[in-house]
Motif scaffolding. Sequence first.
Motif, PDB file in Angstrom:
ATOM      1  N   ALA A 126      42.141  86.851 -34.324  1.00 33.00           N
ATOM      2  CA  ALA A 126      41.615  88.396 -34.262  1.00 33.00           C
ATOM      3  C   ALA A 126      41.238  88.735 -32.868  1.00 33.00           C
ATOM      4  CB  ALA A 126      40.463  88.288 -35.217  1.00 33.00           C
ATOM      5  N   THR A 127      40.762  87.950 -32.134  1.00 30.03           N
ATOM      6  CA  THR A 127      40.649  88.293 -30.889  1.00 30.03           C
ATOM      7  C   THR A 127      41.898  88.659 -30.100  1.00 30.03           C
ATOM      8  OG1 THR A 127      38.404  86.894 -30.827  1.00 30.03           O
ATOM      9  CG2 THR A 127      39.471  87.443 -28.476  1.00 30.03           C
ATOM     10  N   GLU A 128      42.809  87.625 -29.831  1.00 27.22           N
ATOM     11  CA  GLU A 128      43.918  87.765 -29.006  1.00 27.22           C
ATOM     12  C   GLU A 128      44.872  88.828 -29.687  1.00 27.22           C
ATOM     13  OE1 GLU A 128      45.696  84.081 -29.107  1.00 27.22           O
ATOM     14  OE2 GLU A 128      44.499  83.282 -27.625  1.00 27.22           O
ATOM     15  N   SER A 129      45.069  89.203 -30.855  1.00 27.14           N
ATOM     16  CA  SER A 129      45.772  89.974 -31.594  1.00 27.14           C
ATOM     17  C   SER A 129      45.175  91.670 -31.633  1.00 27.14           C
ATOM     18  CB  SER A 129      46.613  89.916 -32.898  1.00 27.14           C
ATOM     19  OG  SER A 129      47.090  88.465 -32.938  1.00 27.14           O
ATOM     20  N   SER A 130      43.814  91.577 -31.427  1.00 27.07           N
ATOM     21  CA  SER A 130      43.054  92.905 -31.535  1.00 27.07           C
ATOM     22  C   SER A 130      43.164  93.372 -33.135  1.00 27.07           C
ATOM     23  CB  SER A 130      43.719  93.956 -30.517  1.00 27.07           C
ATOM     24  OG  SER A 130      42.620  95.009 -30.607  1.00 27.07           O
ATOM     25  N   CYS A 131      43.252  92.253 -33.972  1.00 28.76           N
ATOM     26  CA  CYS A 131      43.246  92.680 -35.430  1.00 28.76           C
ATOM     27  C   CYS A 131      42.161  92.280 -36.356  1.00 28.76           C
ATOM     28  CB  CYS A 131      44.583  92.342 -35.936  1.00 28.76           C
ATOM     29  SG  CYS A 131      44.972  92.230 -37.797  1.00 28.76           S
ATOM     30  N   HIS A 132      41.529  92.971 -37.066  1.00 32.78           N
ATOM     31  CA  HIS A 132      40.413  92.720 -37.750  1.00 32.78           C
ATOM     32  C   HIS A 132      40.664  91.587 -38.803  1.00 32.78           C
ATOM     33  CE1 HIS A 132      36.081  93.670 -38.894  1.00 32.78           C
ATOM     34  NE2 HIS A 132      36.451  92.930 -39.991  1.00 32.78           N
ATOM     35  N   VAL A 133      40.058  90.514 -39.031  1.00 36.37           N
ATOM     36  CA  VAL A 133      40.391  89.602 -40.154  1.00 36.37           C
ATOM     37  C   VAL A 133      39.427  89.434 -40.949  1.00 36.37           C
ATOM     38  CG1 VAL A 133      41.081  87.074 -40.562  1.00 36.37           C
ATOM     39  CG2 VAL A 133      41.994  88.207 -38.660  1.00 36.37           C
ATOM     40  N   THR A 134      39.422  89.729 -42.388  1.00 35.95           N
ATOM     41  CA  THR A 134      38.352  89.507 -43.347  1.00 35.95           C
ATOM     42  C   THR A 134      38.591  88.347 -44.092  1.00 35.95           C
ATOM     43  OG1 THR A 134      37.898  91.903 -43.385  1.00 35.95           O
ATOM     44  CG2 THR A 134      37.316  90.564 -45.410  1.00 35.95           C
ATOM     45  N   LEU A 135      37.900  87.365 -43.994  1.00 32.57           N
ATOM     46  CA  LEU A 135      38.043  85.930 -44.582  1.00 32.57           C
ATOM     47  C   LEU A 135      37.166  85.807 -45.707  1.00 32.57           C
ATOM     48  CD1 LEU A 135      39.535  83.233 -44.436  1.00 32.57           C
ATOM     49  CD2 LEU A 135      37.839  82.635 -42.619  1.00 32.57           C
ATOM     50  N   ILE A 171      48.886  76.034 -40.753  1.00 32.27           N
ATOM     51  CA  ILE A 171      48.366  77.272 -40.088  1.00 32.27           C
ATOM     52  C   ILE A 171      49.236  77.788 -38.925  1.00 32.27           C
ATOM     53  CG2 ILE A 171      46.642  76.189 -38.517  1.00 32.27           C
ATOM     54  CD1 ILE A 171      44.795  78.200 -39.445  1.00 32.27           C
ATOM     55  N   HIS A 172      49.580  76.852 -37.866  1.00 32.92           N
ATOM     56  CA  HIS A 172      50.574  77.040 -36.886  1.00 32.92           C
ATOM     57  C   HIS A 172      51.652  77.752 -37.022  1.00 32.92           C
ATOM     58  CE1 HIS A 172      47.093  75.057 -34.530  1.00 32.92           C
ATOM     59  NE2 HIS A 172      47.641  76.041 -33.696  1.00 32.92           N
ATOM     60  N   GLN A 173      52.460  76.957 -38.249  1.00 30.51           N
ATOM     61  CA  GLN A 173      53.812  77.291 -38.449  1.00 30.51           C
ATOM     62  C   GLN A 173      54.035  78.231 -39.228  1.00 30.51           C
ATOM     63  OE1 GLN A 173      55.788  73.428 -39.428  1.00 30.51           O
ATOM     64  NE2 GLN A 173      54.771  72.409 -37.883  1.00 30.51           N
ATOM     65  N   THR A 174      53.168  78.651 -40.146  1.00 32.72           N
ATOM     66  CA  THR A 174      53.408  79.700 -41.268  1.00 32.72           C
ATOM     67  C   THR A 174      52.710  80.763 -41.140  1.00 32.72           C
ATOM     68  OG1 THR A 174      54.435  77.705 -42.469  1.00 32.72           O
ATOM     69  CG2 THR A 174      53.669  79.999 -43.584  1.00 32.72           C
ATOM     70  N   VAL A 175      51.461  80.569 -41.528  1.00 34.67           N
ATOM     71  CA  VAL A 175      50.385  81.549 -41.631  1.00 34.67           C
ATOM     72  C   VAL A 175      50.101  82.575 -40.453  1.00 34.67           C
ATOM     73  CG1 VAL A 175      48.119  82.348 -42.494  1.00 34.67           C
ATOM     74  CG2 VAL A 175      49.168  80.330 -43.491  1.00 34.67           C
ATOM     75  N   ILE A 176      49.693  81.733 -39.377  1.00 38.05           N
ATOM     76  CA  ILE A 176      49.202  82.388 -38.178  1.00 38.05           C
ATOM     77  C   ILE A 176      50.517  83.546 -37.513  1.00 38.05           C
ATOM     78  CG2 ILE A 176      48.532  82.290 -35.737  1.00 38.05           C
ATOM     79  CD1 ILE A 176      46.302  82.079 -37.827  1.00 38.05           C
ATOM     80  N   ASP A 177      51.880  82.345 -37.744  1.00 34.68           N
ATOM     81  CA  ASP A 177      52.930  83.254 -37.009  1.00 34.68           C
ATOM     82  C   ASP A 177      53.211  84.385 -37.804  1.00 34.68           C
ATOM     83  OD1 ASP A 177      53.296  81.263 -35.066  1.00 34.68           O
ATOM     84  OD2 ASP A 177      54.710  79.949 -36.075  1.00 34.68           O
ATOM     85  N   TYR A 199      38.483  74.232 -38.654  1.00 32.88           N
ATOM     86  CA  TYR A 199      39.480  74.320 -37.696  1.00 32.88           C
ATOM     87  C   TYR A 199      40.305  75.597 -38.114  1.00 32.88           C
ATOM     88  CZ  TYR A 199      44.144  73.310 -35.398  1.00 32.88           C
ATOM     89  OH  TYR A 199      45.554  73.783 -34.748  1.00 32.88           O
ATOM     90  N   ILE A 200      40.267  75.854 -39.381  1.00 30.62           N
ATOM     91  CA  ILE A 200      41.051  77.133 -39.911  1.00 30.62           C
ATOM     92  C   ILE A 200      40.169  78.516 -39.538  1.00 30.62           C
ATOM     93  CG2 ILE A 200      41.640  78.300 -41.958  1.00 30.62           C
ATOM     94  CD1 ILE A 200      41.928  76.014 -43.263  1.00 30.62           C
ATOM     95  N   VAL A 201      39.096  78.237 -39.563  1.00 29.96           N
ATOM     96  CA  VAL A 201      37.962  79.609 -39.115  1.00 29.96           C
ATOM     97  C   VAL A 201      38.125  79.654 -37.687  1.00 29.96           C
ATOM     98  CG1 VAL A 201      35.699  80.229 -38.866  1.00 29.96           C
ATOM     99  CG2 VAL A 201      36.484  79.393 -41.201  1.00 29.96           C
ATOM    100  N   GLY A 202      38.282  78.686 -36.883  1.00 30.24           N
ATOM    101  CA  GLY A 202      38.434  78.884 -35.498  1.00 30.24           C
ATOM    102  C   GLY A 202      39.739  79.603 -35.060  1.00 30.24           C
ATOM    103  N   ALA A 203      40.911  79.261 -35.757  1.00 36.72           N
ATOM    104  CA  ALA A 203      42.224  79.575 -35.661  1.00 36.72           C
ATOM    105  C   ALA A 203      42.190  81.072 -36.040  1.00 36.72           C
ATOM    106  CB  ALA A 203      43.277  78.932 -36.544  1.00 36.72           C
ATOM    107  N   PHE A 204      41.593  81.784 -37.027  1.00 37.54           N
ATOM    108  CA  PHE A 204      41.529  82.852 -37.409  1.00 37.54           C
ATOM    109  C   PHE A 204      40.710  83.718 -36.440  1.00 37.54           C
ATOM    110  CE2 PHE A 204      42.791  81.683 -41.934  1.00 37.54           C
ATOM    111  CZ  PHE A 204      43.956  82.251 -42.028  1.00 37.54           C
ATOM    112  N   ARG A 205      39.523  83.199 -35.889  1.00 37.19           N
ATOM    113  CA  ARG A 205      38.999  83.717 -34.790  1.00 37.19           C
ATOM    114  C   ARG A 205      39.715  84.126 -33.562  1.00 37.19           C
ATOM    115  NH1 ARG A 205      34.641  86.737 -33.743  1.00 37.19           N
ATOM    116  NH2 ARG A 205      36.683  87.809 -33.182  1.00 37.19           N
TER     117      ARG A 205
END
Length: 631
Positions: free
Chosen positions: A492-501, A439-445, A483-489
């Motif tokens: 969304a906040t830091e990037s000002s981007c809406h995330v639909t999970l 999640i750190h190295q691929t998806v979130i990046d 852990y994943i849900v917290g990472a997406f949360r």
Amino acid sequence: MGVLLRSGYPLRILLSLRGEWMGRRGLPRSLVPGPPRRRYRKEALPASEVPMLPVTTTEIRQYLRTHGIPFQDGHSCLRAPSPFLGASQLKDQTAKTTSFSLFIDKTTGRFLCMTSLAEGSWEDFQASVEGRRDGDREGILLGEAPEAEDIEEIRRIWDRAVPLWELPELEEAQLTRVMFGLTKVTDDTLRRFSVRYLRPARSLVFPWFSPGSLGLRGLKLLQAESQADRVRYVETTIPRPGAYHNLFGLSLISHRDTEVVLTGSELDSLALNQSTGLPTLALPRGTSCLPPALLPYLEQFRRIVLWLGDDLRSWEAAKLFARKLNPKRCSLVRPGDQHPCPLEALNRGLNLSRILRSTLPAWHKSIVSFRQLREEVLGELSNVEQVAGVRWSRFPDLNRFLKGHRKGELTVFTGDPLGSPCLEWWQRIRADRQWEDDIHQTVIDTMRHAVYVYDICHVVIDNLQFMMGHEQLSTDRIAAQDYIVGAFRKFATESSCHVTLVIHPRKEDDDKELQTASIFGSAKASQEADNVLILQDRKLVTGPGKRYLQVAKNRFDGDVGVFPLEFNKSSLTFSIPPKSKARLKKIKDDNGLVAKKPSSGKKGAAVPQNSETSSNEAPYPYQPDPSKLPR
């Protein structure tokens, strides 16, 4: 959310028409029958079998040092000598030992040579340095002539366009100025920026000149159309919007200029430059996007003021763009009644220089003063509709509950799957190692990279269970999901981007409705989510009312409820059933207590309202005085 790029009528249609004036007192007749429409053009994002991880600034610096390439650290780019110069260019370059013409984006590694106008990816640069250049990796020359079809169209339009002061009829010139709000913009300003007017299309024409020369590379046409007591503006660009990277006014910038004001429209740049004498540049797509390809052209400025518009969306865009430009050198003009867009400020007789002196620094988000908090709260209370977000056009009942689609929120969507196939990019990048690393190295990046490059403001993750795989034990899966849900949360906040999970529910009995507690995993997902949407499917029911959408959580203002949906198998889309007689339930809280249950069609029933702004309106907030419009 996919990027919606503004466009207008096909230029061949515009140019083939001959506008006629409806008498001395009438407005121009509509160009085509019926209301004009803006064409939305889908710009396909680059795709690959395995998405490539973006390079880091540390890796770029280390590579340059390893190969003995000197570099300078800039605001958003690194500057280095260019390996793309010819012999004559190299001779001139060595004479200027302090001039580094190659700009490398710190975030993406993409480069641009200001002298040769060669540009390409970080991999292209590495191939050039290591002598691995081949036919497929030679970079793209920005200085190349546009497509033959485009250049022919550009030249034809430019030759047919005339300056406003050369229009044969004085009344036509005056009416054009009123329609575009140019009554106080002088001929000298229009001449300095080379603005012309295309009579057959009734459009202003803004040129795109190549850097360092007067070569014409593209055009933007701005058409004004009367609609009751308002004016609607429609944009068309050549080349296509995704390739139109013009900073309007760049040809007038001197290498000695150290300050610049960025505006959201060409008209605002005209007004601001005329009133203050400061260098001004207009972003090619207004507040929707700041392409990273433009950052090298802004490196020379020690101070950048962003004055993008007079609404909260422009304010949010200014803060996002400041992150790309380096907040330490950016200042923002806060929207307000006394801080309208520059063109409106000019027409209202306001002092634009005084407004610029009241700018706020784009400081780090963690440093907040009481004054800033007070103005933020006042701005939200004064602009409730703008704060509510973008409204849905197809689902008015969803607007009733959620009020709009807002950036920076996390939406959890659950419901029984319909069985339609789905293949997303993350299905191709799964690895066998633990998910926390992935999640750190691929998806979130990759998501962060997409937000930076394309200004993406909505990411859909479909679905959480598939991404996690089935290798882990049940207890590990619950912890991993939290852990994943917290990472997406956090993203969304830091990037000002809406995330639909999308999260599949637990197995429930066929005669029971899904609840918030039905979401698979612990309560972490529903707690972190700003919105929880449940697609209910009454398995034991057939016909109308079988499926409906439930808004089970709404952190924005608390309104929750349900409304019916109809699934179209041919288009694989949902819509509200036509002439539906289903009742709309207003839910008080998650315990299912019904607050009110009005029936549609009866007196007092809530009627869906859709106040979404017309998609035909370009982001030019200035509106001419209705009393001055011809009747």
